[in-house]
Design an enzyme around this catalytic site. Structure first.
Site, PDB file in Angstrom:
ATOM      1  CB  THR A   1      15.118 113.340  -3.009  1.00  9.88           C
ATOM      2  OG1 THR A   1      14.329 114.373  -2.430  1.00  9.88           O
ATOM      3  CG2 THR A   1      15.435 112.288  -1.969  1.00  9.88           C
TER       4      THR A   1
ATOM      5  CB  ALA B   1      20.868 114.570  -1.179  1.00 15.93           C
TER       6      ALA B   1
ATOM      7  CG  ASP C   1      10.822 129.406   0.469  1.00 16.92           C
ATOM      8  OD1 ASP C   1      10.887 128.451   1.278  1.00 16.92           O
ATOM      9  OD2 ASP C   1      11.608 130.383   0.492  1.00 16.92           O
TER      10      ASP C   1
ATOM     11  NE  ARG D   1     -22.111 100.635  13.679  1.00 19.47           N
ATOM     12  CZ  ARG D   1     -22.357  99.336  13.599  1.00 19.47           C
ATOM     13  NH1 ARG D   1     -23.121  98.872  12.639  1.00 19.47           N
ATOM     14  NH2 ARG D   1     -21.815  98.506  14.467  1.00 19.47           N
TER      15      ARG D   1
ATOM     16  N   GLY E   1     -14.986 103.344  13.323  1.00 21.57           N
ATOM     17  CA  GLY E   1     -14.762 102.021  13.896  1.00 21.57           C
ATOM     18  C   GLY E   1     -14.200 101.047  12.880  1.00 21.57           C
TER      19      GLY E   1
ATOM     20  CD  GLU F   1       6.395 119.965  -2.416  1.00 23.90           C
ATOM     21  OE1 GLU F   1       6.481 121.174  -2.132  1.00 23.90           O
ATOM     22  OE2 GLU F   1       5.684 119.513  -3.333  1.00 23.90           O
TER      23      GLU F   1
ATOM     24  CB  THR G   1      10.534 115.707   7.440  1.00 26.11           C
ATOM     25  OG1 THR G   1      11.568 116.453   8.104  1.00 26.11           O
ATOM     26  CG2 THR G   1      11.173 114.637   6.549  1.00 26.11           C
TER      27      THR G   1
HETATM   28  C1  LIG Z   1       6.327 109.509  -2.087  1.00 26.09           C
HETATM   29  C2  LIG Z   1       7.484 110.439  -2.135  1.00 26.09           C
HETATM   30  C3  LIG Z   1       7.578 111.346  -3.167  1.00 26.09           C
HETATM   31  C4  LIG Z   1       8.670 112.208  -3.247  1.00 26.09           C
HETATM   32  N1  LIG Z   1       8.767 113.071  -4.315  1.00 26.09           N
HETATM   33  C5  LIG Z   1       9.899 113.796  -4.469  1.00 26.09           C
HETATM   34  C6  LIG Z   1      10.114 114.587  -5.640  1.00 26.09           C
HETATM   35  O1  LIG Z   1       9.252 114.680  -6.511  1.00 26.09           O
HETATM   36  N2  LIG Z   1      11.280 115.246  -5.778  1.00 26.09           N
HETATM   37  C7  LIG Z   1      12.257 115.192  -4.831  1.00 26.09           C
HETATM   38  O2  LIG Z   1      13.292 115.805  -5.004  1.00 26.09           O
HETATM   39  N3  LIG Z   1      12.084 114.472  -3.690  1.00 26.09           N
HETATM   40  C8  LIG Z   1      10.934 113.758  -3.493  1.00 26.09           C
HETATM   41  N4  LIG Z   1      10.764 113.005  -2.358  1.00 26.09           N
HETATM   42  C9  LIG Z   1      11.775 113.023  -1.328  1.00 26.09           C
HETATM   43  C10 LIG Z   1      11.346 113.740  -0.064  1.00 26.09           C
HETATM   44  O3  LIG Z   1      11.342 115.120  -0.253  1.00 26.09           O
HETATM   45  C11 LIG Z   1      12.288 113.291   1.066  1.00 26.09           C
HETATM   46  O4  LIG Z   1      11.922 111.978   1.376  1.00 26.09           O
HETATM   47  C12 LIG Z   1      12.202 114.162   2.288  1.00 26.09           C
HETATM   48  O5  LIG Z   1      12.755 115.425   2.038  1.00 26.09           O
HETATM   49  C13 LIG Z   1      12.908 113.535   3.494  1.00 26.09           C
HETATM   50  O6  LIG Z   1      14.144 113.003   3.189  1.00 26.09           O
HETATM   51  P1  LIG Z   1      14.502 111.510   3.624  1.00 26.09           P
HETATM   52  O7  LIG Z   1      13.372 110.686   3.229  1.00 26.09           O
HETATM   53  O8  LIG Z   1      15.813 111.187   3.081  1.00 26.09           O
HETATM   54  O9  LIG Z   1      14.537 111.547   5.193  1.00 26.09           O
HETATM   55  P2  LIG Z   1      15.816 111.805   6.092  1.00 26.09           P
HETATM   56  O10 LIG Z   1      16.411 113.094   5.726  1.00 26.09           O
HETATM   57  O11 LIG Z   1      16.665 110.603   6.079  1.00 26.09           O
HETATM   58  O12 LIG Z   1      15.132 111.951   7.520  1.00 26.09           O
HETATM   59  C14 LIG Z   1      14.873 110.870   8.413  1.00 26.09           C
HETATM   60  C15 LIG Z   1      14.284 111.453   9.688  1.00 26.09           C
HETATM   61  O13 LIG Z   1      15.209 112.348  10.302  1.00 26.09           O
HETATM   62  C16 LIG Z   1      14.637 113.611  10.493  1.00 26.09           C
HETATM   63  N5  LIG Z   1      15.649 114.638  10.308  1.00 26.09           N
HETATM   64  C17 LIG Z   1      16.617 114.714   9.345  1.00 26.09           C
HETATM   65  N6  LIG Z   1      17.342 115.803   9.505  1.00 26.09           N
HETATM   66  C18 LIG Z   1      16.876 116.456  10.579  1.00 26.09           C
HETATM   67  C19 LIG Z   1      17.228 117.650  11.241  1.00 26.09           C
HETATM   68  N7  LIG Z   1      18.217 118.405  10.806  1.00 26.09           N
HETATM   69  N8  LIG Z   1      16.494 118.015  12.309  1.00 26.09           N
HETATM   70  C20 LIG Z   1      15.448 117.255  12.743  1.00 26.09           C
HETATM   71  N9  LIG Z   1      15.095 116.121  12.166  1.00 26.09           N
HETATM   72  C21 LIG Z   1      15.795 115.723  11.093  1.00 26.09           C
HETATM   73  C22 LIG Z   1      13.559 113.701   9.444  1.00 26.09           C
HETATM   74  O14 LIG Z   1      12.556 114.640   9.802  1.00 26.09           O
HETATM   75  C23 LIG Z   1      13.034 112.302   9.419  1.00 26.09           C
HETATM   76  O15 LIG Z   1      12.110 112.119  10.464  1.00 26.09           O
HETATM   77  C24 LIG Z   1       9.669 112.175  -2.260  1.00 26.09           C
HETATM   78  C25 LIG Z   1       9.550 111.271  -1.201  1.00 26.09           C
HETATM   79  C26 LIG Z   1       8.487 110.402  -1.144  1.00 26.09           C
HETATM   80  C27 LIG Z   1       8.427 109.430  -0.003  1.00 26.09           C
END
Ligand SMILES: Cc1cc2nc3c(=O)[nH]c(=O)nc-3n(C[C@H](O)[C@H](O)[C@H](O)COP(=O)(O)OP(=O)(O)OC[C@H]3O[C@@H](n4cnc5c(N)ncnc54)[C@H](O)[C@@H]3O)c2cc1C
Ligand SMILES: Cc1cc2nc3c(=O)[nH]c(=O)nc-3n(C[C@H](O)[C@H](O)[C@H](O)COP(=O)(O)OP(=O)(O)OC[C@H]3O[C@@H](n4cnc5c(N)ncnc54)[C@H](O)[C@@H]3O)c2cc1C
Lengths: 260, 388
Positions: free
Chosen positions: B125, B129, B239, B267, B339, B363, B365
């Protein structure tokens, strides 16, 4: 280096019941654990193995069921386990227990023998020192820290009522340990798998070349006449406040009971 | 329900549960409050061989599969998701090496990973990206015998704490999806530093941090697989690891459910324990059913993957999607059953509810999981037509 850890299987409670007729411990129905102090002894041995290299053998004298405690010891890092078990050992007091353990240790050979400070059921804290005497080797009791081991010498800290002694001893040596020494580890998965498969070595009276009359009930000079909980002394008081205030109260109280 | 675990699987479950109960439960609230990395627990897990669970025996592991890993993750998650995330992220970071690494790389890194001597992190990420991995801007330029990395990764779990990082970077922008590559970067490499540590809603015991690469030079041998395979490495890694996120969902839901049942039995209102009210029973019944369904799916998919199945994107997405949606619902309902007490820090469920949310985000959304499943459905129907 060879290390032997003496472990005792004990009932899982500090409150054991005593049969009022025979004055013996009633063990039925109580789940068994390794005597908690012995876990600290085992941990110390395993750490020496990790730091300096050693072979760690867990040794217990007890009935065949004590095997489960030996397997547990293997899951926590012991390499081998020996069960010293024979009908002839039944009814052993601390003397006879130590005599038999010493016989086994002599056969197995050890540079360091670890014991717990005491067993939570018998509570005498005698087996460690007595075993050392039978082996004719030095012992240090209440070990709370192992400073170093080198040139066939060990330096440890012995816990005292106030502070601690620093003691050096040549090897072989027997150490009894207190809880302050370390934090025993959890079992490991590899250890548990090894424990399942491990061969527990059995030893009986023939293997320790014992004098028949020194074993079991016959070899036990202790005769239990009665068992009772000693009365706790009443009349304790805690003094609070700043140092000066405390001294004033203390003097007053001491005068009251005519100690001053 | 009995899932017919074999003797060693039961051993893994029971020991993970023992560590969870003895080492995690007593400190989880404090770790959450202080946002503190759980080093003591990582050490206990290392000493008990949990880091080597899924690593082959020849590299010092136990040679088990994703199923056994899921069992362990589930048990740890039952106690604390922050801890289980810190643990599970190691598998995520290790899969690129395990799946695509050379023999030399495996020999060099896997034994330290299996023993827990060194933690691992996976870095895909970036600011631009997230769901769209193609937005990666970090570059890796080959200069003689070295790759030179430049760019910033964000939100990397175990960032700063881990010593081994598997990093996706662009090696040839012109090649689009085939222009990314995967690399191993070790902590301490000049030009590799850590940025901001995030302050999070949940899983606060886990560390989430920026990785900064400024002319960071790594040996050419640190390329994982071939140049251009970066996105394949990333996708196959996800995967593999996604069922683990599903297992986290099952675990946290189970933990919240147990707390809710215990509370509802104790409770009393209107002269009776609240569990005697049918409305409460129905909530608990739904929670229990959803958890069991999620567990059954996660276990089945994990076993399917371990059987050596080739394309598992759809199934692993389903396991992650379903189990983590269940986790969110069950933890919210657990708070409801309890509650006002459920809302208080004195009880563990408010934390579990905050923690559970991440499972629907990282990993991939849950929207992206649905996309993956949808795309697989399209592919499958196309294949069927071709086949007549
Ligand atoms: C606590 C935490 C730990 C993490 N650890 C790691 C890690 O170890 N390594 C790593 O590489 N990453 C890590 N991440 C990153 C994580 O994988 C990303 O946050 C995640 O893939 C979503 O990307 P984004 O947050 O940029 O959301 P965005 O991509 O900006 O998405 C925003 C919203 O749009 C929706 N959306 C986007 N594209 C589409 C689409 N094509 N169709 C439908 N809906 C869509 C998403 O579902 C979401 O609701 C971590 C994130 C967090 C918060
Ligand atoms: C009042 C009383 C009545 C008793 N009645 C009986 C009885 O009827 N039947 C009976 O079987 N026993 C009986 N015993 C127990 C027996 O005498 C002791 O259990 C035994 O000698 C060990 O003494 P301890 O428990 O005080 O151990 P301690 O001396 O306190 O133990 C110190 C350490 O020695 C080692 N150790 C002790 N025992 C063993 C062992 N068996 N194997 C390996 N290592 C060991 C351990 O490292 C332990 O931590 C009785 C004891 C007492 C005090």
């Amino acid at each position: 280096m060879n290390i032997i850890v003496c472990i005792k299987q004990v009932p899982d409670t500090a409150e054991i019941k005593i049969n009022p007729e025979t004055n013996t411990l009633m063990r039925e129905g109580v789940p068994s654990i390794i005597n908690p102090f012995d876990l600290h002894a085992l941990e110390a041995a395993v750490r020496i193995k990790e730091d300096l290299g050693a072979r760690v053998t867990a040794l217990t004298m007890g009935p065949p069921q004590a095997e489960s405690s030996l397997r547990e010891a293997i899951s926590m890092g012991a390499d081998d386990a020996v069960l010293l078990s024979d009908r002839a050992f039944a009814g052993s007091d601390t003397w006879a227990t130590s005599y038999a353990l010493a016989g086994a240790i002599r056969k197995l050979g050890a540079d360091i023998v670890f014991c717990g400070k005491q067993a939570i059921d018998g509570d005498t804290a005698q087996v460690g020192p007595e075993t050392a005497e039978f082996l004719d080797i030095p012992h240090v009791s209440y070990v709370r820290n192992i400073e170093w081991i080198r040139d066939n010498t060990i330096r440890v800290q012995r816990l005292m009522d106030e502070g601690y002694d620093v003691v050096e001893s040549p090897l072989p040596v027997l150490l009894t340990v207190v809880k302050e020494l370390n934090q025993p580890r959890m079992p490991s998965l590899k250890g548990k798998m090894a424990a399942k498969k491990a061969q527990i070595r059995m030893m009986g009276k023939a293997d320790i070349e014992a004098d028949e009359d020194s074993l079991g009930l016959k070899g036990s000079p202790t005769k239990v006449k009665s068992i009772f909980a000693p009365e706790t002394k009443a009349g304790r008081m805690m003094i609070e406040g700043g140092p000066e205030e405390q001294v004033d109260i203390l003097i007053k109280e001491l005068r009251k009971i005519k100690c001053l | 329900m009995d899932y017919f675990l074999d003797e060693e699987q039961l051993m893994i479950r029971d020991l993970a549960r023992q560590i969870a109960d003895e080492k995690i439960v007593p400190v989880r609230a404090e770790l959450d409050e202080k946002e503190e990395f759980p080093w003591d627990i990582m050490k206990a897990l290392a000493q008990s061989d949990f880091f080597g669970l899924y690593i082959p025996e020849e590299y010092g592991g136990l040679g088990k599969g994703g199923f056994e890993l899921s069992i362990a993750i589930e048990e740890l998650s039952r106690a604390c998701l922050g801890v289980s995330t810190s643990y599970a992220a190691n598998a995520l970071g290790t899969y690129p090496i395990l799946l695509f690494g050379s023999e030399e790389q495996k020999k060099k890194y896997l034994p330290d990973i299996a023993s827990g001597r060194r933690l691992v992190a996976f870095a895909l990420t970036e600011a631009n990206a997230g769901s769209d991995a193609a937005g990666v801007q970090t570059t890796a330029r080959l200069e003689g015998e070295e790759y030179v990395l430049n760019g910033t990764k964000q939100w990397i779990t175990n960032g700063g704490e881990a010593e081994i990082y598997t990093v996706i970077a662009i090696t040839d922008r012109a090649k689009g999806a085939r222009g990314a590559s995967a690399f191993i970067v070790e902590k301490g490499t000049p030009g590799f530093t850590f940025g901001k540590k995030e302050n999070k809603m949940g899983i606060r015991a886990s560390s989430t941090r920026e990785l900064i690469f400024e002319d960071c030079r790594i040996p050419k041998e640190n390329l994982i697989g071939r140049q251009g395979m970066g996105f394949i490495v990333a996708m196959k890694t996800l995967d593999k690891s996604r069922t683990g996120v599903g297992a986290q969902g099952v675990g946290v839901a189970q933990g919240a459910f147990e707390a809710a049942v215990n509370f509802a039995k104790e409770r009393r209102q209107f002269g009776a324990p609240v569990i005697s009210f049918q409305a409460v029973q129905h909530m608990l019944a739904d929670m229990a059913t959803q958890i069991e369904a999620a567990r059954a799916l996660v276990y089945s998919v994990a076993r399917y993957i371990d059987s050596g199945a080739r394309d598992v994107s759809k199934e692993s997405a389903m396991a992650k999607l379903f189990a983590t949606d269940v986790a969110m619902k069950v933890t919210v309902d657990a708070v409801q059953v309890m509650g006002g007490s459920g809302y208080m820090r004195e009880y563990p469920v408010e934390k579990m509810m905050r923690d559970a949310k991440i499972l629907q985000i990282y990993e991939g959304t849950n929207q992206i999981q649905r996309n993956i499943i949808g795309q697989s459905l399209i592919k499958e129907t196309a294949k069927k037509r071709q086949g007549g």
